[in-house]
Scaffold this active site. Structure first.
Site, PDB file in Angstrom:
ATOM      1  N   LYS A 127     -25.263  -6.404  49.653  1.00 20.42           N
ATOM      2  CA  LYS A 127     -26.443  -7.110  49.967  1.00 20.42           C
ATOM      3  C   LYS A 127     -27.752  -6.033  49.672  1.00 20.42           C
ATOM      4  CE  LYS A 127     -28.235 -10.494  52.192  1.00 20.42           C
ATOM      5  NZ  LYS A 127     -27.670 -12.069  52.044  1.00 20.42           N
TER       6      LYS A 127
ATOM      7  N   ASP B 244     -32.229 -14.693  49.459  1.00 19.55           N
ATOM      8  CA  ASP B 244     -31.967 -14.737  50.860  1.00 19.55           C
ATOM      9  C   ASP B 244     -33.134 -14.832  51.567  1.00 19.55           C
ATOM     10  OD1 ASP B 244     -29.451 -14.266  52.964  1.00 19.55           O
ATOM     11  OD2 ASP B 244     -31.392 -13.107  53.557  1.00 19.55           O
TER      12      ASP B 244
HETATM   13  P1  NDP Z   1     -35.694 -18.822  54.196  1.00 14.71           P
HETATM   14  O1  NDP Z   1     -36.458 -17.642  54.059  1.00 14.71           O
HETATM   15  O2  NDP Z   1     -35.793 -19.905  53.221  1.00 14.71           O
HETATM   16  O3  NDP Z   1     -35.770 -19.478  55.395  1.00 14.71           O
HETATM   17  C1  NDP Z   1     -35.593 -18.838  56.829  1.00 14.71           C
HETATM   18  C2  NDP Z   1     -35.930 -19.480  58.009  1.00 14.71           C
HETATM   19  O4  NDP Z   1     -35.397 -19.155  59.223  1.00 14.71           O
HETATM   20  C3  NDP Z   1     -37.460 -19.853  58.133  1.00 14.71           C
HETATM   21  O5  NDP Z   1     -37.560 -21.269  58.743  1.00 14.71           O
HETATM   22  C4  NDP Z   1     -37.661 -18.841  59.032  1.00 14.71           C
HETATM   23  O6  NDP Z   1     -39.188 -19.005  59.672  1.00 14.71           O
HETATM   24  C5  NDP Z   1     -36.683 -18.698  59.776  1.00 14.71           C
HETATM   25  N1  NDP Z   1     -36.523 -17.387  60.577  1.00 14.71           N
HETATM   26  C6  NDP Z   1     -36.436 -16.241  59.790  1.00 14.71           C
HETATM   27  N2  NDP Z   1     -36.333 -15.079  60.415  1.00 14.71           N
HETATM   28  C7  NDP Z   1     -36.511 -15.419  61.866  1.00 14.71           C
HETATM   29  C8  NDP Z   1     -36.506 -15.068  63.152  1.00 14.71           C
HETATM   30  N3  NDP Z   1     -36.316 -13.617  63.258  1.00 14.71           N
HETATM   31  N4  NDP Z   1     -36.514 -15.784  64.055  1.00 14.71           N
HETATM   32  C9  NDP Z   1     -36.555 -17.039  63.955  1.00 14.71           C
HETATM   33  N5  NDP Z   1     -36.552 -17.815  62.790  1.00 14.71           N
HETATM   34  C10 NDP Z   1     -36.614 -17.074  61.691  1.00 14.71           C
HETATM   35  O7  NDP Z   1     -34.002 -18.294  54.336  1.00 14.71           O
HETATM   36  P2  NDP Z   1     -32.737 -18.947  53.944  1.00 14.71           P
HETATM   37  O8  NDP Z   1     -32.593 -20.432  54.656  1.00 14.71           O
HETATM   38  O9  NDP Z   1     -32.280 -18.845  52.603  1.00 14.71           O
HETATM   39  O10 NDP Z   1     -31.778 -18.216  54.811  1.00 14.71           O
HETATM   40  C11 NDP Z   1     -31.675 -18.539  56.323  1.00 14.71           C
HETATM   41  C12 NDP Z   1     -30.283 -17.826  56.778  1.00 14.71           C
HETATM   42  O11 NDP Z   1     -29.238 -18.191  56.075  1.00 14.71           O
HETATM   43  C13 NDP Z   1     -30.266 -16.325  56.746  1.00 14.71           C
HETATM   44  O12 NDP Z   1     -29.397 -15.975  57.553  1.00 14.71           O
HETATM   45  C14 NDP Z   1     -29.406 -16.175  55.395  1.00 14.71           C
HETATM   46  O13 NDP Z   1     -28.910 -14.638  55.348  1.00 14.71           O
HETATM   47  C15 NDP Z   1     -28.391 -17.200  55.553  1.00 14.71           C
HETATM   48  N6  NDP Z   1     -28.181 -17.618  54.109  1.00 14.71           N
HETATM   49  C16 NDP Z   1     -28.808 -18.233  53.113  1.00 14.71           C
HETATM   50  C17 NDP Z   1     -27.921 -18.416  51.928  1.00 14.71           C
HETATM   51  C18 NDP Z   1     -29.048 -19.020  50.883  1.00 14.71           C
HETATM   52  O14 NDP Z   1     -28.370 -19.339  49.841  1.00 14.71           O
HETATM   53  N7  NDP Z   1     -30.037 -19.032  50.698  1.00 14.71           N
HETATM   54  C19 NDP Z   1     -26.657 -18.080  51.931  1.00 14.71           C
HETATM   55  C20 NDP Z   1     -25.974 -17.787  52.825  1.00 14.71           C
HETATM   56  C21 NDP Z   1     -26.538 -17.463  54.119  1.00 14.71           C
HETATM   57  P3  NDP Z   1     -40.491 -18.212  59.338  1.00 14.71           P
HETATM   58  O15 NDP Z   1     -40.912 -19.184  58.020  1.00 14.71           O
HETATM   59  O16 NDP Z   1     -41.219 -18.194  60.435  1.00 14.71           O
HETATM   60  O17 NDP Z   1     -40.006 -17.019  59.083  1.00 14.71           O
END
Ligand code: NDP
Length: 451
Positions: A129, A169
Site C-alpha cells: 500500500k 484508493d
Molecule cells: P473515493 O476517494 O472515490 O471516495 C471516498 C469516499 O469516502 C468519498 O465520498 C469521501 O468523501 C468519503 N470519505 C473519505 N474520507 C472520509 C472521512 N475521513 N470521513 C468520512 N467520509 C470520508 O475512494 P474509494 O471509493 O476508492 O474508497 C473508499 C474506501 O474503499 C476506502 O476505505 C478504500 O480503502 C476502500 N477500497 C477501495 C477500493 C477501490 O477499488 N477503489 C478497493 C478496496 C477498498 P469526501 O469526498 O468528502 O472526501
C-alpha cells in the site's frame, strides 16, 4: 489486547512497544491475530519459524519527499510512502491513497490487510500500500498532474510489473492513475502493466471501475443466500461514502433488487426514502467533483441532507454497506444499526468497523462480511488487468464481470469452510482471516527464512 497464546501475546506486545503511535496498524494486526488463535494452537511450526513475527513487519517501507510547484509558483512539499508488506505469493499489490490523513500507521494497516485480501482472491499477488498526505481536493488538474509526476519520479525506482503494482484508493482515481502512468513511461521507457485502474485506451480493464462496489454486492448476495437463505431483493440499504466504491455498490445493490436510501461524504449524508437516483450522484461526484449536499436540490425526490457523518448509521435499513473510510462505525453507531433491525453489515471500505462495533454485530447475530473479503473484488479485477496486460489482450466486460462473480463466491465459501475447520461455523470474519493467512503462511514456510 489479551491473547490465549503466549506466542501471539509476545508478538503483539512487541509490536505495541515498537510502534505505540500506530493505532490503526495495531488495530488491524490485533483483529487478525485474534482469529489465528486456533491455527497457531494446531500448527507449532508457525511459532518455531516465527511466521507471525515475520508477517507483522513489512518487508520494506519507502518514505520520500514529494516537491511540486503550485499554480501560484510556490514550491510545496508532501510526504510520499510505499509499504511493500509481503511478497510471499506474488508481487506487492495494493492501492495508493492521497488524503491529508495519510500517515505510516494508516498505510501499514492497509498494507497488512491487503496481504490477506489478495490471498483470498486466489490470485498470485502479494500485499502493499502507498500514498501521500497530498489532498487532491480543491487543486487544479495541472497541480494534480505536477504532484503525480513528482510522486512517480521517486516511486518509479521501486516498482515494476513483476515487483510492485500500485492501483487507486481514496483520492486516486482514473485522472491520477493516468498522470502517474504517463510519468512512469517517460522515465522507464516501458509500456507495461505497472499500475492498474488505467484508462481503457492504454491498458485498463473493463469493469475495473465498477469492480469493488459490484464485488461487494456479489459477496453480500452469496453470503446472504448461503448463511441466511436471503438476498438483496426487497431490502433497504444504507451506503456511506459517494466515491468509487459507494457509487458502484449502489448500482449493483439496486440491480439486485435492493433500495439504497443513503449516501454520504466527509461533510454529511442524504436520506432518499424513495431510493437514491444514481445518475444524479454520478453527475455531482464523478463529473463535477462536487459535494453530496447538492443532491436533494438536484434530484428533487423528497430527499434530505444532514450535516455530519455518523448520523447515517441511525437510518433504519436491512443491509448496511460502509464504503467511505476506516473506523467510520464505532460501538455507538453499531448499537444503532442493531436497534434498526439490520440483517447484514458488509464492508466496502477498509476497516470501517471498530472492534467494539464488530462485537455489537456478533452479539446481535448480524451477518458480518469483513472488508478484506467483501471488498476484494477491486484488487481481484486489478489482477485480471495485469493478466490482460501480460497477454496484450482485452477481455469483454462480461468476461471480467463473470470472473469477478466467481471470485467473490469462492471467497464466501472458502471463508465459511475455513471457519468450520476451526469450529467457528458461519463466522465470515474468522474464516476470511484464516483462509487468507494459510496460503501466505505456507508460502513463507516453503521459502525459508532469509538471513
Ligand atoms: P473515493 O476517494 O472515490 O471516495 C471516498 C469516499 O469516502 C468519498 O465520498 C469521501 O468523501 C468519503 N470519505 C473519505 N474520507 C472520509 C472521512 N475521513 N470521513 C468520512 N467520509 C470520508 O475512494 P474509494 O471509493 O476508492 O474508497 C473508499 C474506501 O474503499 C476506502 O476505505 C478504500 O480503502 C476502500 N477500497 C477501495 C477500493 C477501490 O477499488 N477503489 C478497493 C478496496 C477498498 P469526501 O469526498 O468528502 O472526501
Amino acid at each position: 489486547m489479551k491473547f490465549k497464546s503466549n506466542y501471539l501475546q509476545e508478538v503483539y506486545d512487541g509490536l505495541e512497544k515498537h510502534y505505540p503511535e500506530q493505532k490503526e496498524f495495531l488495530e488491524a494486526v490485533g483483529e487478525v491475530l485474534m482469529s489465528l488463535e486456533p491455527v497457531v494452537a494446531k500448527n507449532p511450526k508457525l511459532e518455531e519459524d516465527n511466521v507471525i513475527g515475520r508477517l507483522v513487519e513489512p518487508e520494506r517501507v519507502i518514505l520520500f519527499r514529494v516537491p511540486w510547484i503550485d499554480d501560484n509558483g510556490k514550491v510545496q512539499v508532501n510526504r510520499g510512502y510505499r509499504v511493500q508488506f509481503n511478497s510471499a505469493i506474488g508481487p506487492y499489490k495494493g492501492g495508493l491513497r492521497f488524503h491529508p490523513t495519510v500517515n505510516l500507521s494508516i498505510l501499514k494497516f492497509l498494507g497488512f490487510e491487503q496481504i490477506f485480501k489478495n490471498s483470498l482472491t486466489g490470485l498470485p499477488i502479494g500485499g502493499g500500500k502507498g500514498g501521500s498526505d497530498f489532498d487532491p481536493k480543491g487543486k487544479s488538474d495541472r497541480e494534480v498532474m505536477k504532484f503525480c509526476q513528482s510522486f512517480m519520479t521517486e516511486l518509479a525506482k521501486h516498482i515494476g510489473a513483476d515487483t510492485d503494482v500500485p492501483a487507486g484508493d481514496i483520492g486516486v482515481g482514473g485522472r491520477e492513475i493516468g498522470y502517474l502512468y504517463g510519468q512512469y513511461k517517460r522515465i522507464r521507457n516501458e509500456f507495461t502493466g505497472v499500475l492498474t485502474g488505467k484508462g481503457l485506451t492504454y491498458g485498463g480493464s473493463l469493469a475495473r471501475t465498477e469492480a469493488t462496489g459490484f464485488g461487494l454486492c456479489y459477496y453480500t448476495e452469496e453470503a446472504l443466500k448461503t448463511l441466511k437463505n436471503d438476498s438483496f431483493k426487497g431490502k433497504t440499504v444504507v451506503i456511506s461514502g459517494s466515491g468509487n466504491v459507494a457509487i458502484y455498490a449502489c448500482q449493483k445493490a439496486t440491480e439486485l433488487g435492493g433500495k439504497v436510501i443513503t449516501m454520504s461524504d466527509s461533510n454529511g449524508y442524504v436520506v432518499a426514502p424513495n431510493g437514491i437516483k444514481l445518475d444524479v450522484v454520478k453527475q455531482i461526484k464523478e463529473v463535477e467533483r462536487g459535494r453530496i449536499k447538492e443532491y436533494p436540490a438536484r434530484a428533487n425526490d423528497g430527499s434530505e441532507y444532514h450535516e455530519g457523518c455518523s448520523g447515517v448509521w441511525g437510518t433504519k435499513a436491512d443491509i448496511y454497506l460502509p464504503c467511505a473510510t476506516q473506523n467510520e462505525i464505532d460501538g455507538e453507531s453499531a448499537k444503532k444499526i442493531v436497534a434498526n433491525g439490520a440483517i447484514a453489515v458488509c464492508e466496502g471500505s477498509n476497516m470501517p468497523s471498530t472492534p467494539e462495533a464488530i462485537e455489537e454485530y456478533k452479539k446481535a447475530g448480524i451477518m458480518f462480511g469483513p472488508a478484506k473479503a467483501a471488498n476484494a473484488g477491486g484488487v481481484a479485477t486489478s489482477a485480471l488487468e495485469m493478466s490482460q496486460n501480460s497477454e496484450r489482450l482485452s477481455w469483454t466486460f462480461e468476461e471480467v464481470d463473470e470472473k469477478l462473480q466467481g471470485i467473490m463466491k469462492n471467497i464466501v465459501h472458502n471463508s465459511i469452510d475455513a471457519a468450520a475447520r476451526y469450529g467457528c461455523d458461519g463466522d465470515l470474519q474468522i474464516g476470511a482471516n484464516i483462509a487468507g493467512f494459510e496460503k501466505v503462511a505456507n508460502a513463507m514456510l516453503a521459502q525459508g527464512i532469509a538471513y
